[in-house]
Enzyme design. Structure first.
Site, PDB file in Angstrom:
ATOM      1  N   ASP A  79      -8.317  -8.054   9.012  1.00 37.12           N
ATOM      2  CA  ASP A  79      -9.158  -7.139   9.108  1.00 37.12           C
ATOM      3  C   ASP A  79      -9.931  -6.981  10.473  1.00 37.12           C
ATOM      4  O   ASP A  79     -10.175  -8.061  11.013  1.00 37.12           O
ATOM      5  CB  ASP A  79     -10.218  -7.541   7.948  1.00 37.12           C
ATOM      6  CG  ASP A  79     -11.325  -6.838   8.000  1.00 37.12           C
ATOM      7  OD1 ASP A  79     -11.591  -5.444   8.358  1.00 37.12           O
ATOM      8  OD2 ASP A  79     -12.605  -7.421   7.545  1.00 37.12           O
TER       9      ASP A  79
ATOM     10  N   HIS B  25       4.735  -7.998  -3.162  1.00 40.81           N
ATOM     11  CA  HIS B  25       3.478  -8.048  -3.508  1.00 40.81           C
ATOM     12  C   HIS B  25       3.229  -8.129  -5.123  1.00 40.81           C
ATOM     13  O   HIS B  25       2.161  -7.841  -5.803  1.00 40.81           O
ATOM     14  CB  HIS B  25       2.864  -6.520  -2.975  1.00 40.81           C
ATOM     15  CG  HIS B  25       3.632  -5.680  -3.372  1.00 40.81           C
ATOM     16  ND1 HIS B  25       4.747  -5.420  -3.201  1.00 40.81           N
ATOM     17  CD2 HIS B  25       3.052  -4.624  -4.504  1.00 40.81           C
ATOM     18  CE1 HIS B  25       5.374  -4.141  -3.768  1.00 40.81           C
ATOM     19  NE2 HIS B  25       4.131  -3.845  -4.552  1.00 40.81           N
ATOM     20  N   ASP B  26       4.205  -8.055  -5.645  1.00 40.90           N
ATOM     21  CA  ASP B  26       4.325  -7.911  -7.244  1.00 40.90           C
ATOM     22  C   ASP B  26       4.685  -9.297  -7.692  1.00 40.90           C
ATOM     23  O   ASP B  26       5.162  -9.444  -9.029  1.00 40.90           O
ATOM     24  CB  ASP B  26       5.210  -6.889  -7.809  1.00 40.90           C
ATOM     25  CG  ASP B  26       5.013  -5.509  -7.578  1.00 40.90           C
ATOM     26  OD1 ASP B  26       3.716  -5.393  -7.368  1.00 40.90           O
ATOM     27  OD2 ASP B  26       5.892  -4.707  -7.503  1.00 40.90           O
TER      28      ASP B  26
ATOM     29  N   ASP C  39      -6.788  -3.920   7.832  1.00 42.10           N
ATOM     30  CA  ASP C  39      -6.592  -2.513   8.399  1.00 42.10           C
ATOM     31  C   ASP C  39      -5.630  -2.439   9.236  1.00 42.10           C
ATOM     32  O   ASP C  39      -5.076  -3.212   9.861  1.00 42.10           O
ATOM     33  CB  ASP C  39      -8.003  -1.986   8.962  1.00 42.10           C
ATOM     34  CG  ASP C  39      -8.663  -3.063   9.767  1.00 42.10           C
ATOM     35  OD1 ASP C  39      -8.003  -3.569  10.732  1.00 42.10           O
ATOM     36  OD2 ASP C  39     -10.003  -3.235   9.706  1.00 42.10           O
TER      37      ASP C  39
ATOM     38  N   ASP D  48     -15.200  -5.585   7.094  1.00 40.33           N
ATOM     39  CA  ASP D  48     -15.158  -5.165   5.735  1.00 40.33           C
ATOM     40  C   ASP D  48     -14.736  -5.863   4.565  1.00 40.33           C
ATOM     41  O   ASP D  48     -14.969  -5.628   3.526  1.00 40.33           O
ATOM     42  CB  ASP D  48     -15.040  -3.440   5.346  1.00 40.33           C
ATOM     43  CG  ASP D  48     -13.730  -3.308   5.571  1.00 40.33           C
ATOM     44  OD1 ASP D  48     -12.973  -4.060   5.968  1.00 40.33           O
ATOM     45  OD2 ASP D  48     -13.315  -2.182   5.323  1.00 40.33           O
TER      46      ASP D  48
ATOM     47  N   GLU E  92      12.995   0.716  -5.168  1.00 35.02           N
ATOM     48  CA  GLU E  92      12.687  -0.338  -5.911  1.00 35.02           C
ATOM     49  C   GLU E  92      13.279  -0.192  -7.420  1.00 35.02           C
ATOM     50  O   GLU E  92      12.972   0.791  -8.051  1.00 35.02           O
ATOM     51  CB  GLU E  92      11.158  -0.309  -6.332  1.00 35.02           C
ATOM     52  CG  GLU E  92      10.615  -1.405  -7.086  1.00 35.02           C
ATOM     53  CD  GLU E  92       9.415  -1.277  -7.717  1.00 35.02           C
ATOM     54  OE1 GLU E  92       8.653  -2.156  -7.927  1.00 35.02           O
ATOM     55  OE2 GLU E  92       8.763  -0.355  -7.958  1.00 35.02           O
TER      56      GLU E  92
ATOM     57  N   ASP F  38       9.060   3.561  -4.240  1.00 34.56           N
ATOM     58  CA  ASP F  38       8.518   2.646  -5.833  1.00 34.56           C
ATOM     59  C   ASP F  38       9.049   3.484  -6.920  1.00 34.56           C
ATOM     60  O   ASP F  38       8.959   4.733  -7.080  1.00 34.56           O
ATOM     61  CB  ASP F  38       6.893   3.241  -5.682  1.00 34.56           C
ATOM     62  CG  ASP F  38       6.090   2.160  -6.521  1.00 34.56           C
ATOM     63  OD1 ASP F  38       5.868   1.273  -6.426  1.00 34.56           O
ATOM     64  OD2 ASP F  38       5.405   3.051  -7.538  1.00 34.56           O
TER      65      ASP F  38
ATOM     66  N   ASN G 100     -12.635  -4.653  11.020  1.00 32.04           N
ATOM     67  CA  ASN G 100     -14.035  -4.148  11.122  1.00 32.04           C
ATOM     68  C   ASN G 100     -14.994  -5.050  10.170  1.00 32.04           C
ATOM     69  O   ASN G 100     -16.285  -4.438   9.893  1.00 32.04           O
ATOM     70  CB  ASN G 100     -14.223  -2.719  10.931  1.00 32.04           C
ATOM     71  CG  ASN G 100     -13.445  -2.386   9.597  1.00 32.04           C
ATOM     72  OD1 ASN G 100     -13.129  -3.435   8.640  1.00 32.04           O
ATOM     73  ND2 ASN G 100     -13.562  -1.401   9.089  1.00 32.04           N
TER      74      ASN G 100
ATOM     75  N   ASP H  10       5.940   3.068   2.170  1.00 32.04           N
ATOM     76  CA  ASP H  10       6.084   3.081   0.767  1.00 32.04           C
ATOM     77  C   ASP H  10       6.004   4.544   0.260  1.00 32.04           C
ATOM     78  O   ASP H  10       4.981   5.345   0.654  1.00 32.04           O
ATOM     79  CB  ASP H  10       5.134   2.362   0.162  1.00 32.04           C
ATOM     80  CG  ASP H  10       5.230   1.433  -1.023  1.00 32.04           C
ATOM     81  OD1 ASP H  10       5.980   1.858  -1.871  1.00 32.04           O
ATOM     82  OD2 ASP H  10       5.402   0.282  -0.757  1.00 32.04           O
TER      83      ASP H  10
HETATM   84  C1  NOJ Z   1       5.748  -0.939  -8.413  1.00 35.09           C
HETATM   85  C2  NOJ Z   1       5.091  -1.498  -7.320  1.00 35.09           C
HETATM   86  O1  NOJ Z   1       5.564  -2.505  -6.482  1.00 35.09           O
HETATM   87  C3  NOJ Z   1       3.616  -2.249  -8.054  1.00 35.09           C
HETATM   88  O2  NOJ Z   1       2.846  -2.721  -7.151  1.00 35.09           O
HETATM   89  C4  NOJ Z   1       2.893  -0.946  -8.596  1.00 35.09           C
HETATM   90  O3  NOJ Z   1       1.873  -1.510  -9.276  1.00 35.09           O
HETATM   91  C5  NOJ Z   1       3.706  -0.108  -9.520  1.00 35.09           C
HETATM   92  N1  NOJ Z   1       5.111  -0.086  -8.758  1.00 35.09           N
HETATM   93  C6  NOJ Z   1       2.976   0.982  -9.835  1.00 35.09           C
HETATM   94  O4  NOJ Z   1       3.103   2.047  -8.942  1.00 35.09           O
END
Ligand code: NOJ
Length: 606
Positions: A65, A377-378, A73, A69, A303, A244, A67, A142
């Site tokens: 980050d 990230h999932d 960014d 917040d 994905e 995605d 700035n 993405d």
């Molecule tokens: C897969 C993404 O990787 C995930 O983070 C997202 O929540 C779902 N698709 C819905 O877009």
């Protein structure tokens, strides 16, 4: 006499012709053999930059980050490009950075052609792209086109009336016909993928949250809008898309009732496989390839939600002209206990793990190309899930997992922070979580009168996505140097121990091991293109395999346990040279190796 001479002359001519045609035949047949050889070398060995690349994934919200917040960014990413370059990676995949109200951290896009205000401006984006290209880094965006945000202009129009020109941009069913047949809504406490909208007395479809209505790909106008938007970004010079839940885009718009029996018989009992079986899916991907992807030297990554070993090549067989790569979920789904929300079995089986990755390698043996990842990230942090995040073993087990990722066939996707061995957040209270999925799952347990304390405990080792989304740990200053404000998600408590500044200085750190391993992969094409062969698949402790390319052969040995383990292998008998080792020495006696806890070694067998 003259007749004899004529005869000799005639024989000579014939002989010459025979030799000539013989030579032609030899040339043709050797060309054919070469062609055959090229074909058997096939996709798995045909060179492409994206097969040789190491992809580094940045979750922009949590990287840096500038700035104050509390939200990462684009300027923050720009300021850290020298660091990214120093890793030796080639490609950066950014999670969504488009205009979004952030119900799902950017996976709910309200404007495909703008930058999320928290992340900066289009000018910042242009600078980022330019700076990355100048440093020889590629940028992959993405692409979220299964759904938009409900705050996208198209949806706002669509919901106004049944005859609005944008009505068919989404899937609507009139309520007077009753509640539509069940479809899953992953981020809803009641699990339903239909939402009632009183404005037009109708239901709309959303496979994730009600804030993420599904686009109607059956409408050619929608597809054209999307291709236009993709071309717009590609003309800006981006280097590809990570797509995605792309297998979910096509729908059977008769919305038939799917009973448990149908699900079990046709879709292995799994909704994701059903959702990935829309009737025109591959027509759309071919169309997208023709109208967009084929025009640029870029990479495309699906994905692969609902993608199975049996269907994977339908996406990435190059002869079909659809996508380049996909990532499957079989690996990251291993070990979850059925009936719970992503609760991890601590005794997950390494034998099964090996089988999954070996079976998937076999899918791409002759065609297509695979990927390899252990975190994103999932997912929870890879070291907390597949290694050991205790102070004693965090470093060796992180290095061991890095060795795995960078020595398998398939493009490696490496998640920010894993290169310093970041661990799960392990929050103690639900108030610390921000993720829509975890909050919905918590609500579900609450509604069912379940054990909420246990739920929070389970998420410390389980699949809560915020485990892997905490801010990047740069140094020992407040908030790990991520922000001067209040971070949007709490920084992991271990940042004084685990951070870039500290690891950068230590030649034996997880970070410097990652750099060495990336370099090793780059310098040894056998690690990229070499055939993979599993050894001792039934061994419960060690993952052992060889990679072979022409005359090169390497042996990879990974101890997944927190104690010494022996393995006997005939491959160890000959001479060998250590290419990398996460400990100082390697203990081989004749044909037996003893690996220390989480030890990883790669030996050259030439
Ligand atoms: C897969 C993404 O990787 C995930 O983070 C997202 O929540 C779902 N698709 C819905 O877009």
């Amino acid at each position: 006499m003259p007749i004899r001479w004529d005869y000799k002359f005639f024989t000579l001519v014939i002989m010459k012709k025979i030799i000539f045609y013989f030579l032609i035949l030899v040339i043709i047949s050797s060309c054919a053999k070469q062609k055959e050889k090229d074909e058997t070398m096939n996709s798995a060995t045909s060179r492409k930059w994206w097969k040789e690349a190491v992809v580094y994934q940045i979750y922009p919200r949590s990287f840096k980050d500038t700035n104050g917040d509390g939200i990462g960014d684009l300027k923050g990413i720009i300021s850290k490009l020298d660091y990214v370059k120093s890793l030796g990676v080639d490609v950066v995949w950014l999670n969504p950075i488009y205009g979004s109200p952030n119900a799902d951290n950017g996976y709910d896009i309200s404007d495909y052609r703008s930058i999320m205000k928290e992340f900066g401006t289009m000018q910042d984006f242009d600078t980022l792209l330019k700076d990355m290209h100048e440093k020889g880094l590629k940028l992959v965006m993405d692409l979220v086109v299964n759904h938009t945000s409900d705050e996208h202009r198209w949806f706002k129009e669509s919901r106004k009336s049944r005859d609005n020109p944008y009505r068919d941009y989404y899937h609507w069913l009139p309520a007077e016909k009753g509640k539509p047949p069940f479809r899953p809504g992953a981020f809803e406490a009641d699990g339903s993928g239909w939402r009632y909208d009183s404005v037009t007395n109708s239901y709309y479809l959303h496979y994730f949250s009600y804030k993420q209505p599904d686009l109607n790909w059956e409408n050619p106008k929608v597809r054209q809008e999307i291709y236009k938007m993709m071309n717009w970004w590609l003309k800006k010079g981006i280097d590809g898309f990570r797509m995605d839940v792309i297998p979910f885009i096509a729908k059977d718009t008769t919305f038939p009732v799917i009973t448990q029996k149908i699900l079990d018989e046709k879709y292995k009992g799994r909704w994701d496989i059903y959702l990935a079986s829309g009737p025109h899916l591959h027509d759309y991907l071919k169309e997208m390839n023709k109208e967009v992807l084929s025009k640029y030297d870029i990479m495309s990554l699906a994905e692969g939600a609902g993608m199975t070993k049996e269907t994977a090549l339908n996406f990435v067989d190059e002869d079909r002209h659809e996508l380049d790569m996909g990532y499957h979920f079989d690996g990251v789904s291993l070990g979850y206990i059925p009936g719970y929300f992503k609760k991890m079995d601590p005794n997950w089986s390494l034998v099964e793990f090996k089988k999954i990755y070996s079976d998937w390698d076999a899918v791409y043996k002759d065609k297509g190309w695979g990927t390899i990842y252990l975190g994103n990230h999932d997912q929870p942090r890879m070291v907390s899930r597949w290694g050991n995040d205790s102070p004693e073993f965090r470093a060796p087990s992180s290095k061991m997992l890095t060795t795995f990722l960078l020595s398998m066939r398939g493009t490696p996707y490496y998640y920010y922070g894993d290169e310093i061995g970041m661990t799960n957040a392990k929050f103690d209270k639900i108030e610390d979580y921000r993720d829509i999925e975890t909050l919905a799952a918590y609500e579900k347990v609450k509604l069912a009168g379940g054990d909420l304390k246990q739920f929070i405990e389970d998420q410390k080792t389980g699949g809560a996505r915020d485990n892997g989304r905490t801010p990047m740990q740069w140094d020992t200053s407040e908030n790990a140097g991520f922000t001067t404000g209040t971070p949007w998600l709490k920084v992991n408590k271990n940042y004084k121990e685990v951070n870039v500044a500290k690891e950068d200085k230590n030649p034996n750190s997880v970070l410097n091991y990652f750099r060495r391993m990336v370099k090793l992969r780059k310098e040894n094409p056998v690690l990229i293109y070499g055939a993979y062969h599993l050894l001792k698949g039934d061994d419960p402790n060690i993952y052992a395999y060889t990679r072979t390319l022409d005359n090169e052969k390497v042996l990879v040995l990974l101890n997944f346990k927190d104690h010494d383990v022996d393995m006997q292998l005939k491959e160890l008998k000959g001479s060998h040279q250590t290419l990398i080792n996460n400990y100082k020495s390697v203990n081989v006696k004749e044909d037996t190796i003893t690996l220390k806890p989480y030890q990883a070694v790669i030996l050259s067998l030439n």
